[in-house]
Design an enzyme around this catalytic site. Structure first.
Site, PDB file in Angstrom:
ATOM      1  N   HIS A 113       0.832  -1.207   0.000  1.00  0.00           N
ATOM      2  CA  HIS A 113       0.000   0.000   0.000  1.00  0.00           C
ATOM      3  C   HIS A 113       0.868   1.259   0.000  1.00  0.00           C
ATOM      4  CE1 HIS A 113      -3.218  -2.547   2.235  1.00  0.00           C
ATOM      5  NE2 HIS A 113      -3.736  -2.223   1.067  1.00  0.00           N
ATOM      6  N   CYS A 130      -2.725   0.073  10.060  1.00  0.00           N
ATOM      7  CA  CYS A 130      -3.862  -0.709   9.554  1.00  0.00           C
ATOM      8  C   CYS A 130      -4.740  -1.298  10.639  1.00  0.00           C
ATOM      9  CB  CYS A 130      -3.409  -1.790   8.590  1.00  0.00           C
ATOM     10  SG  CYS A 130      -2.003  -2.680   9.083  1.00  0.00           S
TER      11      CYS A 130
HETATM   12  C1  CIR Z   1      -3.743  -7.897   3.212  1.00  0.00           C
HETATM   13  O1  CIR Z   1      -2.926  -8.355   2.419  1.00  0.00           O
HETATM   14  O2  CIR Z   1      -4.750  -7.310   2.837  1.00  0.00           O
HETATM   15  C2  CIR Z   1      -3.485  -8.092   4.689  1.00  0.00           C
HETATM   16  N1  CIR Z   1      -2.858  -9.348   4.907  1.00  0.00           N
HETATM   17  C3  CIR Z   1      -2.650  -6.971   5.244  1.00  0.00           C
HETATM   18  C4  CIR Z   1      -3.328  -5.638   5.164  1.00  0.00           C
HETATM   19  C5  CIR Z   1      -2.536  -4.562   5.799  1.00  0.00           C
HETATM   20  N2  CIR Z   1      -3.227  -3.331   5.718  1.00  0.00           N
HETATM   21  C6  CIR Z   1      -2.657  -2.157   5.701  1.00  0.00           C
HETATM   22  O3  CIR Z   1      -1.453  -2.058   5.712  1.00  0.00           O
HETATM   23  N3  CIR Z   1      -3.430  -1.103   5.627  1.00  0.00           N
END
Ligand code: CIR
Length: 267
Positions: free
Chosen positions: A165, A252
């Site tokens: 991201h 997150c």
């Molecule tokens: C994903 O790949 O969507 C999750 N395993 C990790 C999401 C992390 N989110 C973020 O950094 N905003």
């Protein structure tokens, strides 16, 4: 009449199935669920210690990535945008987040074929930078632009390479400063701000969570933490090593929003 502003942090308990999370740039490693839950509890405690009123949602056992609530919404003072996450496995996460946000904000929804992950959205004042990543597309960015234009926000799409991201590559660490990994995002986009570079040995270290004037930051990146301190940033270190195995960082695991309270209004 006395009006004060409080911070609300929405969090969600770790799913027992977090081991089946989405992974893009990491090899799968076993995740110790109890340890992840304990680390998440400590993270919540730090948010409370920094003055956030916690709204803790129950776990969604069937949604492995649902602890990462940031991806399900973008909350501005004027409205909350419920996202349409880029990973299909994560789309059901938004329903309960919409419910949780409804008491606080008017809601708007990203529509297909738009995709957007909150992890791609970096709001600094009235600038909204959105990562063009594997998760968020141009259609999603245009939808955000239309939604926020009436409130005077400027939206800028930002190419991101090498990471999940935009906020894996750059986050705000002070009113006028960002922490950045320039291998993953072009630093010139943030030229009006001070740039603190991650230590080259800690490429994953650009994700920091600014709460008030303190940054919540993983213990895993001590060299970058030193750089932050040298830049005058107050840091609260937190161990999120198990959540990091799921490719999650500190931004997150919460949605932080401002709430204005009038006089002696309860709660
Ligand atoms: C994903 O790949 O969507 C999750 N395993 C990790 C999401 C992390 N989110 C973020 O950094 N905003």
């Amino acid at each position: 009449m006395l009006v004060t502003t409080r911070l609300v942090a929405i969090t969600r308990a770790v799913s027992p199935r977090i081991g089946q999370c989405e992974l893009t740039h990491l090899e799968r490693q076993a995740i110790d669920v109890e340890r992840a839950q304990a680390q998440h509890g400590q993270y919540e405690a730090y948010l409370a210690g920094l003055g956030c009123e916690l709204h803790r949602l129950p776990a969604e056992p069937d949604l492995p990535d649902s602890v990462f609530v940031e991806d399900a919404a973008v909350v501005l003072d004027e409205l909350a945008i419920i996202t349409r996450p880029g990973a299909a496995s994560r789309r059901l996460e938004t329903e309960s987040i919409a419910q949780a946000l409804r008491p606080f904000r008017r809601l708007a929804f990203i529509q297909p074929p738009g995709t957007l992950d909150g992890g791609d959205v970096l709001c600094i004042g009235h600038a909204i930078y959105i990562g063009l990543s594997g998760r968020s597309n141009q259609v999603g960015i245009e939808q955000v632009r239309l939604l926020v234009d009436p409130f005077g926000y400027r939206v800028e799409g930002v190419p991101v390479t090498g990471c999940l991201h935009l906020k894996s590559a750059v986050t705000q660490v002070a009113e006028d400063a960002v922490l950045i990994n320039r291998d993953w995002v072009d630093g010139r986009i943030f030229r009006e701000l001070k740039l603190v570079d991650v230590d080259p040995s800690e490429p994953m270290g650009a994700n920091a969570l600014l709460v008030g004037s303190t940054v919540v930051y993983p213990v895993a990146y001590p060299r970058t933490r030193r750089r932050l301190k040298e830049a005058g940033v107050a840091v609260q270190a937190v161990d999120v090593s198990e959540l990091a195995k799921a490719e999650g960082g500190v931004t997150c695991c919460s949605l932080i929003l401002r709430r204005t309270v009038t006089d002696g209004q309860a709660g």
